[in-house]
Design a protein around this motif. Structure first.
Motif, PDB file in Angstrom:
ATOM      1  N   UNK A  19       0.891  -1.113   0.011  1.00  0.00           N
ATOM      2  CA  UNK A  19      -0.006  -0.086  -0.371  1.00  0.00           C
ATOM      3  C   UNK A  19       0.924   1.290   0.273  1.00  0.00           C
ATOM      4  N   UNK A  20       0.750   2.219  -0.255  1.00  0.00           N
ATOM      5  CA  UNK A  20       1.520   3.641  -0.803  1.00  0.00           C
ATOM      6  C   UNK A  20       2.780   3.215  -1.586  1.00  0.00           C
ATOM      7  N   UNK A  21       3.483   2.014  -1.447  1.00  0.00           N
ATOM      8  CA  UNK A  21       4.675   1.727  -2.103  1.00  0.00           C
ATOM      9  C   UNK A  21       4.429   1.578  -3.717  1.00  0.00           C
ATOM     10  N   UNK A  22       5.999   1.114  -4.414  1.00  0.00           N
ATOM     11  CA  UNK A  22       6.004   0.183  -5.275  1.00  0.00           C
ATOM     12  C   UNK A  22       7.119  -0.458  -5.390  1.00  0.00           C
ATOM     13  N   UNK A  23       7.054  -1.825  -6.359  1.00  0.00           N
ATOM     14  CA  UNK A  23       7.737  -2.716  -6.706  1.00  0.00           C
ATOM     15  C   UNK A  23       8.454  -2.822  -7.640  1.00  0.00           C
ATOM     16  N   UNK A  24       9.933  -3.186  -8.068  1.00  0.00           N
ATOM     17  CA  UNK A  24      10.787  -3.203  -9.089  1.00  0.00           C
ATOM     18  C   UNK A  24      10.635  -4.369  -9.731  1.00  0.00           C
ATOM     19  N   UNK A  25      10.260  -4.339 -10.859  1.00  0.00           N
ATOM     20  CA  UNK A  25      10.616  -5.546 -11.343  1.00  0.00           C
ATOM     21  C   UNK A  25      11.617  -5.715 -12.427  1.00  0.00           C
ATOM     22  N   UNK A  26      12.822  -6.444 -12.474  1.00  0.00           N
ATOM     23  CA  UNK A  26      13.957  -6.137 -13.305  1.00  0.00           C
ATOM     24  C   UNK A  26      14.932  -7.577 -12.860  1.00  0.00           C
ATOM     25  N   UNK A  27      15.744  -7.279 -14.152  1.00  0.00           N
ATOM     26  CA  UNK A  27      16.258  -8.335 -13.965  1.00  0.00           C
ATOM     27  C   UNK A  27      17.963  -8.958 -13.668  1.00  0.00           C
ATOM     28  N   UNK A  28      17.112 -10.091 -12.749  1.00  0.00           N
ATOM     29  CA  UNK A  28      18.361 -10.455 -11.801  1.00  0.00           C
ATOM     30  C   UNK A  28      17.020 -10.409 -10.369  1.00  0.00           C
ATOM     31  N   UNK A  29      16.216  -9.757 -10.494  1.00  0.00           N
ATOM     32  CA  UNK A  29      15.089  -9.446  -9.725  1.00  0.00           C
ATOM     33  C   UNK A  29      13.990 -10.213  -9.951  1.00  0.00           C
ATOM     34  N   UNK A  30      12.752 -10.152  -9.069  1.00  0.00           N
ATOM     35  CA  UNK A  30      11.643 -10.542  -9.455  1.00  0.00           C
ATOM     36  C   UNK A  30      11.399  -9.801 -10.997  1.00  0.00           C
ATOM     37  N   UNK A  31      10.138 -10.702 -11.628  1.00  0.00           N
ATOM     38  CA  UNK A  31      10.047 -10.306 -13.655  1.00  0.00           C
ATOM     39  C   UNK A  31       8.075 -10.976 -13.806  1.00  0.00           C
ATOM     40  N   UNK A  32       8.367 -10.776 -14.920  1.00  0.00           N
ATOM     41  CA  UNK A  32       7.761 -11.011 -16.589  1.00  0.00           C
ATOM     42  C   UNK A  32       8.163 -12.057 -17.190  1.00  0.00           C
ATOM     43  N   UNK A  33       7.332 -13.331 -16.461  1.00  0.00           N
ATOM     44  CA  UNK A  33       8.621 -14.222 -17.683  1.00  0.00           C
ATOM     45  C   UNK A  33       7.862 -14.573 -18.548  1.00  0.00           C
ATOM     46  N   UNK A  34       7.582 -14.833 -19.892  1.00  0.00           N
ATOM     47  CA  UNK A  34       7.276 -14.681 -20.981  1.00  0.00           C
ATOM     48  C   UNK A  34       7.817 -16.503 -21.506  1.00  0.00           C
ATOM     49  N   UNK A  35       7.495 -17.626 -21.042  1.00  0.00           N
ATOM     50  CA  UNK A  35       8.096 -18.787 -21.018  1.00  0.00           C
ATOM     51  C   UNK A  35       8.104 -19.274 -22.327  1.00  0.00           C
ATOM     52  N   UNK A  36       7.026 -18.693 -23.743  1.00  0.00           N
ATOM     53  CA  UNK A  36       8.260 -19.484 -25.229  1.00  0.00           C
ATOM     54  C   UNK A  36       7.386 -18.601 -25.640  1.00  0.00           C
ATOM     55  N   UNK A  37       7.798 -17.518 -26.796  1.00  0.00           N
ATOM     56  CA  UNK A  37       7.317 -16.895 -27.022  1.00  0.00           C
ATOM     57  C   UNK A  37       7.038 -17.414 -28.602  1.00  0.00           C
ATOM     58  N   UNK A  38       6.102 -16.955 -29.292  1.00  0.00           N
ATOM     59  CA  UNK A  38       5.492 -17.411 -30.500  1.00  0.00           C
ATOM     60  C   UNK A  38       5.944 -16.913 -32.015  1.00  0.00           C
ATOM     61  N   UNK A  39       6.659 -16.150 -31.546  1.00  0.00           N
ATOM     62  CA  UNK A  39       7.132 -15.166 -33.097  1.00  0.00           C
ATOM     63  C   UNK A  39       8.321 -14.258 -32.096  1.00  0.00           C
ATOM     64  N   UNK A  40       9.416 -13.729 -33.015  1.00  0.00           N
ATOM     65  CA  UNK A  40      10.339 -13.231 -32.786  1.00  0.00           C
ATOM     66  C   UNK A  40       9.876 -11.203 -31.947  1.00  0.00           C
ATOM     67  N   UNK A  41      11.054 -10.650 -30.944  1.00  0.00           N
ATOM     68  CA  UNK A  41      10.075  -9.615 -30.228  1.00  0.00           C
ATOM     69  C   UNK A  41      11.493  -8.605 -30.468  1.00  0.00           C
ATOM     70  N   UNK A  42      10.866  -8.408 -31.352  1.00  0.00           N
ATOM     71  CA  UNK A  42      11.938  -7.161 -31.833  1.00  0.00           C
ATOM     72  C   UNK A  42      12.367  -5.827 -30.852  1.00  0.00           C
ATOM     73  N   UNK A  43      13.330  -5.205 -31.319  1.00  0.00           N
ATOM     74  CA  UNK A  43      13.240  -3.578 -30.383  1.00  0.00           C
ATOM     75  C   UNK A  43      12.163  -3.061 -31.627  1.00  0.00           C
ATOM     76  N   UNK A  44      11.856  -2.248 -30.838  1.00  0.00           N
ATOM     77  CA  UNK A  44      10.706  -1.171 -30.917  1.00  0.00           C
ATOM     78  C   UNK A  44       9.217  -1.800 -30.691  1.00  0.00           C
ATOM     79  N   UNK A  45       9.131  -3.004 -30.596  1.00  0.00           N
ATOM     80  CA  UNK A  45       8.072  -3.950 -30.993  1.00  0.00           C
ATOM     81  C   UNK A  45       7.258  -3.025 -29.541  1.00  0.00           C
ATOM     82  N   UNK A  46       5.659  -3.337 -29.807  1.00  0.00           N
ATOM     83  CA  UNK A  46       5.164  -3.109 -28.488  1.00  0.00           C
ATOM     84  C   UNK A  46       4.657  -4.369 -28.650  1.00  0.00           C
TER      85      UNK A  46
END
Length: 194
Positions: free
Chosen positions: A123-150
């Motif tokens: 509450x009233x705080x923040x939590x950082x998702x970062x390399x080497x810490x907590x993160x959202x893991x995409x387990x098996x991408x169906x297509x390449x994720x290129x720089x600039x993709x959204x």
């Protein structure tokens, strides 16, 4: 210095939206009291104030590590401007199954594993998702994720609420992480700084 000022400005805007959300939530709740008991909740686009307000949580500077295949991850700073903890229990995107992950010591080795109970933003705080810490893991991408993709993500909270956000892909070498299956949901993370 400019980045700190910009981040402060984003936080102020998010706080203003959170205050407005409290007011909007009361109005919506009161309007729903006179109905026939059925719910007509509708989802709203993530860039609308209503979507951010209903979540009570925003993600600042979201980004995804560009990757051609296999796994990748999403990062950012989760900001909770409410008076209650918010727990993220799941995240979805169209191109990959997702798990919420953490890095932890196990038998003297740093491992990446699914985070039991989800990710809680205080509450009233923040939590950082970062390399080497907590993160959202995409387990098996169906297509390449290129720089600039959204990519568009939808978070689900313990209370059943959702929040949609977009993250831009960036090239990131980091510590040259490589992920090898360890056990069912655990994965060893070999760090090569050389």
């Amino acid at each position: 210095m400019a980045t700190a000022v910009q981040a402060g400005s984003v936080r102020k805007k998010a706080r203003r939206l959170a205050v407005l959300s409290g007011f909007a939530g009361v109005v919506v709740a009161l309007a729903g009291c006179g109905g026939d008991g059925s719910s007509t909740a509708e989802s709203t686009p993530s860039d609308s104030p209503a979507a951010q307000e209903s979540a009570g949580l925003v993600i600042e500077d979201p980004w995804v590590k560009a990757a051609d295949e296999g796994m990748t991850a999403a990062f950012g700073v989760l900001v909770n401007d409410t008076d209650a903890d918010i727990t993220i229990t799941a995240v979805e995107t169209e191109i990959s199954p997702i798990e919420l992950h953490e890095m932890a010591m196990q038998d003297g080795t740093m491992v990446m594993r699914e985070k039991d109970g989800g990710i809680t933003v205080p509450a009233g705080g923040s939590h950082t998702l970062e390399p080497g810490g907590d993160h959202i893991m995409l387990m098996d991408i169906a297509e390449a994720v290129q720089p600039g993709d959204e990519l568009t993500f939808t978070m689900t909270f313990a209370d059943g609420g959702t929040y949609e956000f977009s993250a831009v892909a960036k090239p990131f070498v980091g510590a040259e992480e490589s992920y090898d299956p360890g056990s069912d949901s655990d994965m060893d993370m070999d760090m090569d700084n050389g």
